[in-house]
Design a protein around this motif. Sequence first.
Motif, PDB file in Angstrom:
ATOM      1  N   UNK A 136       0.849  -1.177   0.000  1.00 59.67           N
ATOM      2  CA  UNK A 136       0.000   0.000   0.000  1.00 59.67           C
ATOM      3  C   UNK A 136       0.891   1.236   0.000  1.00 59.67           C
ATOM      4  N   UNK A 137       0.535   2.213  -0.797  1.00 58.74           N
ATOM      5  CA  UNK A 137       1.265   3.476  -0.842  1.00 58.74           C
ATOM      6  C   UNK A 137       0.636   4.448   0.154  1.00 58.74           C
ATOM      7  N   UNK A 138       1.499   5.076   0.962  1.00 52.40           N
ATOM      8  CA  UNK A 138       1.018   6.041   1.951  1.00 52.40           C
ATOM      9  C   UNK A 138       1.858   7.304   1.874  1.00 52.40           C
ATOM     10  N   UNK A 139       1.271   8.406   2.329  1.00 51.82           N
ATOM     11  CA  UNK A 139       1.969   9.689   2.441  1.00 51.82           C
ATOM     12  C   UNK A 139       2.301   9.869   3.914  1.00 51.82           C
ATOM     13  N   UNK A 140       3.576  10.029   4.226  1.00 50.93           N
ATOM     14  CA  UNK A 140       3.998  10.166   5.619  1.00 50.93           C
ATOM     15  C   UNK A 140       3.683  11.562   6.137  1.00 50.93           C
ATOM     16  N   UNK A 141       3.081  11.623   7.322  1.00 51.31           N
ATOM     17  CA  UNK A 141       2.747  12.905   7.943  1.00 51.31           C
ATOM     18  C   UNK A 141       3.821  13.348   8.934  1.00 51.31           C
ATOM     19  N   UNK A 142       4.795  12.478   9.186  1.00 50.84           N
ATOM     20  CA  UNK A 142       5.938  12.819  10.026  1.00 50.84           C
ATOM     21  C   UNK A 142       7.093  11.923   9.626  1.00 50.84           C
ATOM     22  N   UNK A 143       8.292  12.281  10.085  1.00 54.09           N
ATOM     23  CA  UNK A 143       9.474  11.473   9.775  1.00 54.09           C
ATOM     24  C   UNK A 143       9.394  10.180  10.567  1.00 54.09           C
ATOM     25  N   UNK A 144       9.622   9.072   9.889  1.00 51.89           N
ATOM     26  CA  UNK A 144       9.624   7.766  10.546  1.00 51.89           C
ATOM     27  C   UNK A 144      10.951   7.101  10.218  1.00 51.89           C
ATOM     28  N   UNK A 145      11.674   6.691  11.265  1.00 51.53           N
ATOM     29  CA  UNK A 145      12.993   6.084  11.092  1.00 51.53           C
ATOM     30  C   UNK A 145      12.911   4.868  10.188  1.00 51.53           C
ATOM     31  N   UNK A 146      13.883   4.738   9.311  1.00 56.07           N
ATOM     32  CA  UNK A 146      14.015   3.624   8.377  1.00 56.07           C
ATOM     33  C   UNK A 146      12.880   3.549   7.363  1.00 56.07           C
ATOM     34  N   UNK A 147      12.075   4.610   7.255  1.00 55.09           N
ATOM     35  CA  UNK A 147      10.976   4.592   6.295  1.00 55.09           C
ATOM     36  C   UNK A 147      11.019   5.813   5.380  1.00 55.09           C
ATOM     37  N   UNK A 148      11.073   7.020   5.959  1.00 57.34           N
ATOM     38  CA  UNK A 148      11.139   8.202   5.117  1.00 57.34           C
ATOM     39  C   UNK A 148      10.838   9.484   5.859  1.00 57.34           C
ATOM     40  N   UNK A 149      10.898  10.585   5.115  1.00 55.13           N
ATOM     41  CA  UNK A 149      10.671  11.923   5.660  1.00 55.13           C
ATOM     42  C   UNK A 149       9.210  12.330   5.494  1.00 55.13           C
ATOM     43  N   UNK A 150       8.824  13.395   6.172  1.00 50.57           N
ATOM     44  CA  UNK A 150       7.472  13.924   6.062  1.00 50.57           C
ATOM     45  C   UNK A 150       7.183  14.319   4.610  1.00 50.57           C
ATOM     46  N   UNK A 151       6.017  13.923   4.131  1.00 47.77           N
ATOM     47  CA  UNK A 151       5.596  14.289   2.786  1.00 47.77           C
ATOM     48  C   UNK A 151       5.957  13.280   1.720  1.00 47.77           C
ATOM     49  N   UNK A 152       6.833  12.331   2.025  1.00 41.94           N
ATOM     50  CA  UNK A 152       7.209  11.326   1.038  1.00 41.94           C
ATOM     51  C   UNK A 152       6.091  10.303   0.869  1.00 41.94           C
ATOM     52  N   UNK A 153       5.961   9.808  -0.352  1.00 39.61           N
ATOM     53  CA  UNK A 153       5.037   8.715  -0.617  1.00 39.61           C
ATOM     54  C   UNK A 153       5.865   7.442  -0.655  1.00 39.61           C
ATOM     55  N   UNK A 154       5.567   6.523   0.261  1.00 37.83           N
ATOM     56  CA  UNK A 154       6.334   5.278   0.366  1.00 37.83           C
ATOM     57  C   UNK A 154       5.410   4.081   0.272  1.00 37.83           C
ATOM     58  N   UNK A 155       5.969   2.970  -0.152  1.00 35.86           N
ATOM     59  CA  UNK A 155       5.210   1.731  -0.240  1.00 35.86           C
ATOM     60  C   UNK A 155       5.530   0.913   1.013  1.00 35.86           C
ATOM     61  N   UNK A 156       4.488   0.542   1.751  1.00 33.98           N
ATOM     62  CA  UNK A 156       4.643  -0.269   2.957  1.00 33.98           C
ATOM     63  C   UNK A 156       3.693  -1.460   2.872  1.00 33.98           C
ATOM     64  N   UNK A 157       3.903  -2.407   3.748  1.00 37.70           N
ATOM     65  CA  UNK A 157       3.004  -3.553   3.795  1.00 37.70           C
ATOM     66  C   UNK A 157       1.638  -3.110   4.293  1.00 37.70           C
ATOM     67  N   UNK A 158       0.615  -3.793   3.788  1.00 37.53           N
ATOM     68  CA  UNK A 158      -0.752  -3.414   4.122  1.00 37.53           C
ATOM     69  C   UNK A 158      -1.001  -3.447   5.629  1.00 37.53           C
ATOM     70  N   UNK A 159      -0.548  -4.477   6.300  1.00 35.80           N
ATOM     71  CA  UNK A 159      -0.777  -4.601   7.739  1.00 35.80           C
ATOM     72  C   UNK A 159      -0.110  -3.489   8.530  1.00 35.80           C
ATOM     73  N   UNK A 160       1.110  -3.108   8.145  1.00 39.69           N
ATOM     74  CA  UNK A 160       1.823  -2.027   8.823  1.00 39.69           C
ATOM     75  C   UNK A 160       1.047  -0.721   8.669  1.00 39.69           C
ATOM     76  N   UNK A 161       0.524  -0.496   7.484  1.00 44.60           N
ATOM     77  CA  UNK A 161      -0.249   0.729   7.238  1.00 44.60           C
ATOM     78  C   UNK A 161      -1.558   0.701   8.017  1.00 44.60           C
ATOM     79  N   UNK A 162      -2.318  -0.393   7.900  1.00 43.66           N
ATOM     80  CA  UNK A 162      -3.640  -0.472   8.538  1.00 43.66           C
ATOM     81  C   UNK A 162      -3.570  -0.513  10.056  1.00 43.66           C
ATOM     82  N   UNK A 163      -2.559  -1.196  10.607  1.00 42.39           N
ATOM     83  CA  UNK A 163      -2.504  -1.405  12.055  1.00 42.39           C
ATOM     84  C   UNK A 163      -1.668  -0.384  12.809  1.00 42.39           C
TER      85      UNK A 163
END
Length: 191
Positions: free
Chosen positions: A1-28
Amino acid sequence: MDVILLERIAKLGQMGETVKVRDGFARNFLLPQGKALRANEANKKRFEAERSTLEARNLERKGEAQTVADSLSGKSFIVVRSAGETGQLYGSVAARDIVEVLAAEGFNIGRNQVDLNTPIKAIGLHKVVLHLHAEVEIEIELNVARSAEEAERQAKGESLTSADAIYGVDEDALRPEDFFDPDADQDGDDE
């Protein structure tokens, strides 16, 4: 699932980036905690409209975390636990215990902010990393000892894992004569 980050998350990306994450990580995790939005056109427009307030809120949180980090900088905290002669604890010091010790000193730290992969199971000086914000982390020192006096001795660099250190007895200098009376009757007769 593609998500837009609303804050910086370590090992994932910066605020505003669109990143692809696993569905469960996004939903849960990301979506329920308000850390990300699903990546679609409506949410991209919403993010751009709210970007300045999100960045301001992030800067405010970072400033608060930096203030706490500055006050924690260089501090050592004493944790008193019972332990055996070899320095092995009869329990352990976990993240929950560290949060309690910090709370007793007036610091409000969450258990999820303590980076402790395995519990501390021995006396001594231990370094613990606290993640106060995605961009602010600090290392504190825990002095795990049997008593406050031992904690002071450990802080000076003394090792407290031998009988000499604990009781003031030099194990190498002990002789059997110190424990047994050589003149005592061996057969157990009292005459």
